[in-house]
Design a protein around this motif. Sequence first.
Motif, PDB file in Angstrom:
ATOM      1  N   UNK A  78       0.841  -1.196   0.000  1.00 37.27           N
ATOM      2  CA  UNK A  78       0.000   0.000   0.000  1.00 37.27           C
ATOM      3  C   UNK A  78       0.878   1.249   0.000  1.00 37.27           C
ATOM      4  N   UNK A  79       0.245   2.380  -0.179  1.00 38.72           N
ATOM      5  CA  UNK A  79       0.948   3.666  -0.116  1.00 38.72           C
ATOM      6  C   UNK A  79       1.682   3.763   1.223  1.00 38.72           C
ATOM      7  N   UNK A  80       2.894   4.334   1.229  1.00 37.55           N
ATOM      8  CA  UNK A  80       3.645   4.414   2.495  1.00 37.55           C
ATOM      9  C   UNK A  80       2.778   5.009   3.612  1.00 37.55           C
ATOM     10  N   UNK A  81       2.752   4.325   4.736  1.00 36.97           N
ATOM     11  CA  UNK A  81       1.843   4.702   5.821  1.00 36.97           C
ATOM     12  C   UNK A  81       2.250   6.038   6.460  1.00 36.97           C
ATOM     13  N   UNK A  82       3.518   6.412   6.373  1.00 36.75           N
ATOM     14  CA  UNK A  82       3.889   7.707   6.968  1.00 36.75           C
ATOM     15  C   UNK A  82       3.216   8.874   6.247  1.00 36.75           C
ATOM     16  N   UNK A  83       2.751   8.635   5.025  1.00 39.11           N
ATOM     17  CA  UNK A  83       2.033   9.694   4.305  1.00 39.11           C
ATOM     18  C   UNK A  83       0.543   9.648   4.596  1.00 39.11           C
ATOM     19  N   UNK A  84       0.046   8.435   4.881  1.00 36.89           N
ATOM     20  CA  UNK A  84      -1.398   8.265   5.055  1.00 36.89           C
ATOM     21  C   UNK A  84      -1.807   8.591   6.491  1.00 36.89           C
ATOM     22  N   UNK A  85      -0.985   8.115   7.437  1.00 36.52           N
ATOM     23  CA  UNK A  85      -1.337   8.300   8.851  1.00 36.52           C
ATOM     24  C   UNK A  85      -0.492   9.428   9.414  1.00 36.52           C
ATOM     25  N   UNK A  86      -0.986  10.628   9.294  1.00 36.79           N
ATOM     26  CA  UNK A  86      -0.211  11.764   9.789  1.00 36.79           C
ATOM     27  C   UNK A  86      -0.910  12.346  11.005  1.00 36.79           C
ATOM     28  N   UNK A  87      -0.100  12.784  11.964  1.00 37.44           N
ATOM     29  CA  UNK A  87      -0.654  13.418  13.156  1.00 37.44           C
ATOM     30  C   UNK A  87      -0.989  12.427  14.251  1.00 37.44           C
ATOM     31  N   UNK A  88      -0.437  11.207  14.155  1.00 33.69           N
ATOM     32  CA  UNK A  88      -0.704  10.215  15.198  1.00 33.69           C
ATOM     33  C   UNK A  88       0.584   9.893  15.944  1.00 33.69           C
ATOM     34  N   UNK A  89       0.424   9.391  17.178  1.00 35.95           N
ATOM     35  CA  UNK A  89       1.639   8.998  17.905  1.00 35.95           C
ATOM     36  C   UNK A  89       1.947   7.516  17.639  1.00 35.95           C
ATOM     37  N   UNK A  90       3.051   7.059  18.227  1.00 36.61           N
ATOM     38  CA  UNK A  90       3.507   5.713  17.862  1.00 36.61           C
ATOM     39  C   UNK A  90       2.506   4.641  18.295  1.00 36.61           C
ATOM     40  N   UNK A  91       1.782   4.885  19.407  1.00 37.97           N
ATOM     41  CA  UNK A  91       0.768   3.913  19.838  1.00 37.97           C
ATOM     42  C   UNK A  91      -0.340   3.786  18.809  1.00 37.97           C
ATOM     43  N   UNK A  92      -0.747   4.912  18.245  1.00 37.81           N
ATOM     44  CA  UNK A  92      -1.782   4.893  17.202  1.00 37.81           C
ATOM     45  C   UNK A  92      -1.266   4.162  15.955  1.00 37.81           C
ATOM     46  N   UNK A  93       0.005   4.394  15.668  1.00 34.66           N
ATOM     47  CA  UNK A  93       0.606   3.755  14.491  1.00 34.66           C
ATOM     48  C   UNK A  93       0.516   2.218  14.607  1.00 34.66           C
ATOM     49  N   UNK A 132       9.309   4.828  15.588  1.00 31.86           N
ATOM     50  CA  UNK A 132       9.251   4.529  17.024  1.00 31.86           C
ATOM     51  C   UNK A 132       8.292   3.380  17.317  1.00 31.86           C
ATOM     52  N   UNK A 133       7.280   3.206  16.449  1.00 28.88           N
ATOM     53  CA  UNK A 133       6.288   2.155  16.698  1.00 28.88           C
ATOM     54  C   UNK A 133       6.757   0.772  16.243  1.00 28.88           C
ATOM     55  N   UNK A 134       7.866   0.723  15.501  1.00 31.85           N
ATOM     56  CA  UNK A 134       8.264  -0.540  14.870  1.00 31.85           C
ATOM     57  C   UNK A 134       8.420  -1.721  15.839  1.00 31.85           C
ATOM     58  N   UNK A 135       9.119  -1.527  17.000  1.00 29.28           N
ATOM     59  CA  UNK A 135       9.285  -2.700  17.874  1.00 29.28           C
ATOM     60  C   UNK A 135       7.943  -3.331  18.257  1.00 29.28           C
ATOM     61  N   UNK A 136       6.961  -2.512  18.627  1.00 30.02           N
ATOM     62  CA  UNK A 136       5.660  -3.058  19.012  1.00 30.02           C
ATOM     63  C   UNK A 136       4.896  -3.557  17.787  1.00 30.02           C
ATOM     64  N   UNK A 137       4.865  -2.723  16.745  1.00 32.90           N
ATOM     65  CA  UNK A 137       4.065  -3.070  15.564  1.00 32.90           C
ATOM     66  C   UNK A 137       4.527  -4.395  14.961  1.00 32.90           C
ATOM     67  N   UNK A 138       5.824  -4.595  14.840  1.00 27.89           N
ATOM     68  CA  UNK A 138       6.319  -5.799  14.163  1.00 27.89           C
ATOM     69  C   UNK A 138       6.271  -7.037  15.053  1.00 27.89           C
ATOM     70  N   UNK A 139       6.359  -6.818  16.384  1.00 30.23           N
ATOM     71  CA  UNK A 139       6.298  -8.005  17.246  1.00 30.23           C
ATOM     72  C   UNK A 139       4.854  -8.436  17.474  1.00 30.23           C
ATOM     73  N   UNK A 140       3.896  -7.538  17.197  1.00 24.47           N
ATOM     74  CA  UNK A 140       2.493  -7.904  17.415  1.00 24.47           C
ATOM     75  C   UNK A 140       1.766  -8.307  16.141  1.00 24.47           C
ATOM     76  N   UNK A 141       2.460  -8.285  15.030  1.00 22.25           N
ATOM     77  CA  UNK A 141       1.824  -8.689  13.771  1.00 22.25           C
ATOM     78  C   UNK A 141       2.657  -9.790  13.123  1.00 22.25           C
ATOM     79  N   UNK A 142       2.055 -10.464  12.155  1.00 21.34           N
ATOM     80  CA  UNK A 142       2.748 -11.563  11.476  1.00 21.34           C
ATOM     81  C   UNK A 142       3.046 -11.196  10.029  1.00 21.34           C
ATOM     82  N   UNK A 143       2.043 -10.615   9.355  1.00 23.09           N
ATOM     83  CA  UNK A 143       2.163 -10.398   7.917  1.00 23.09           C
ATOM     84  C   UNK A 143       2.738  -9.041   7.537  1.00 23.09           C
TER      85      UNK A 143
END
Lengths: 452, 199
Positions: A78-93, A132-143
Amino acid sequence: MAHNDSFFSALQQLRQLPLDVRTITLGINVADCHNHSLHALCESLYQRIIGRAERLTNVCGEVSSLLGVPIMQRRIVVTPIDRVAQGFDSGDMVNVARTMEGAAAQVRVDRIGGYAADVQHGMSSSARELIASLPTALSQTVRVRAAVHVGTTESGVNMDAISLLGRILKETAQADAEKNGDAAAKLVILANNATGHPHLTGACLGDGWGDLVVHVGIGAASIIRHALVERLAIEPNSPLHELAAEIQTAVFQSTRTAELVGREIATRLGADFGSVDVSLAPTRRPDDSVAALLSLLGIEQVGAPGTATALTLILNALRAGSAFASCSAGGYSRIMLSVLEDASLAAATKSKELTFDQLCMAANAGSGGLDLVSVPGDTDVATLAAIISDQVSFAVLNRRPAAIRIIPVPGKRAGEGVTYSGMMNDAVILPIRGTGLSKEFIERGGRLPPVR
Amino acid sequence: MTVLAANRVGILAALTNALDELRGNMLDVSQAVIQDYFTMILAAEFPEERDPEVIVDHIRAVCRSYGAEVALKDPDDETVFEIPEEPTPRQRYVLTASGQDRPGVLRFIAHRLAQDDIVLMDLQGMRHESDHTFLTSMELAFPPGVDALKLRNDLDKEFRPDGITIALQHRRVLAALAHPEPVGFNTVSPWPSRGTDGS
């Protein structure tokens, strides 16, 4: 006799061609899903992915059955998420990443890419939060696959970002410690990825594509091996240019087949046809690896002197074959020395025949950088950043794309074995020489100026 | 009409002479040399008043030195044909099997194809005496809904233990491999169809 032998030898050549398609990647434009409400953003992102990709798996199955060509993996970018999800903190990401995971699971694809940030010049606040969200995002998802694009030949390299990524990489591995840092394998650091290389792990829908596009990726190792084996059976002393011609022909055949498959899928999905990419990527089949090809060419072990020459020969033949076969050949072809996905490379780390330095050398001859290499968990952050920046610099200097995936395996030391589930093989952690000696250099931060 | 004769120089010239004298016109023809025999299957039209016995006797006479055997059938007199009102659209594939020869290979394949309502369009085969290997290739027309991948895997599972390899390729894949022009130019309708949809 009813038929002369040449008729049959032509059939004979065709009959066993291991033609298959490694990946079908559906690129989906989600740029207009942007919303200031997290819930609304996630909902529209989810619906968009489901709406566009719900038929993907079935259509891949139909076309695979119709044309008799197996399709190994289905992916979405998909389109890079840093462009789509703007104005959110890492928890939201992290919630955005979970949404992508849910949508990917719903449409039964193997991977979803696009959880990505572009920081080659500087870092926007959304890119910073995404990283900043990568450690949580990647450890909590598979795909979900993530990517950070840190530099190009024309614009230089963002060393601040690389320094930050050294730390993030380690934290990501740490967050998934019980799986030996598997989450870090889902983060790729990219260089020279200006148009969004659609075939890399973590790739996103790059600029300049339409709303829906189908890319097709081929792992050419098995067909090349088949061609070389047949040739060497007839003429064991074949010179290199003849073997290069064999590789070129094999690549031509697999590119043609893959384009046919990709175009049929694109037509059925109402999507544009994007590009064909031929790469030497390992598969689950035994012997489908670069190491096996090198040994057929006469190099007994990856990393031995001559490796770079042999890889150059293969890469050139790969590009020539695919360029002639298809007007849509992407020009992204590369040789993937994905250690953990390549049974023979993983075995070479176990037998200590393959060192980190040899791998770095091989990775820069025709390959796209260090890929899926496990390193000791106690490697310091600055050394990790320095390894990344070395790989990025090689790519930037040589004007080619690079994709770097390193796993600092938590709690493991050099020489210890490491086991993964899924696609990845067991390997041994490679020792790195000179750790801790680049700290001052990395901590300077700043930018590497463009290469002139 | 089928013609079986000794394969010597001049057989085609003699045969076409005979047809010409009968004012016959060839519509479709397939010819092969099997072992030492010249074989030809042809569809031809003759003037209405021409008696079938005359046709056969004349060809035999002209091709006597080749020992020609001729069989003639008139499709209008046949009752075994089933002509569907609307032909099913079919996909064309080429199946090849090769390996160590053993009895029953073709029988198994043919039964499996019949199960799936697959029509045989062309068949070629050959055995190498020196090493007892064989290679056979057949062009097939699949009705909609047959899973080519599954069929290939089924056949592969049956024959792999005997060292026989099976390949099944769609016509469009073969066309894409055989022609250097871009995919799409050559792969839509590679062969003129004969009552089936060759796409």
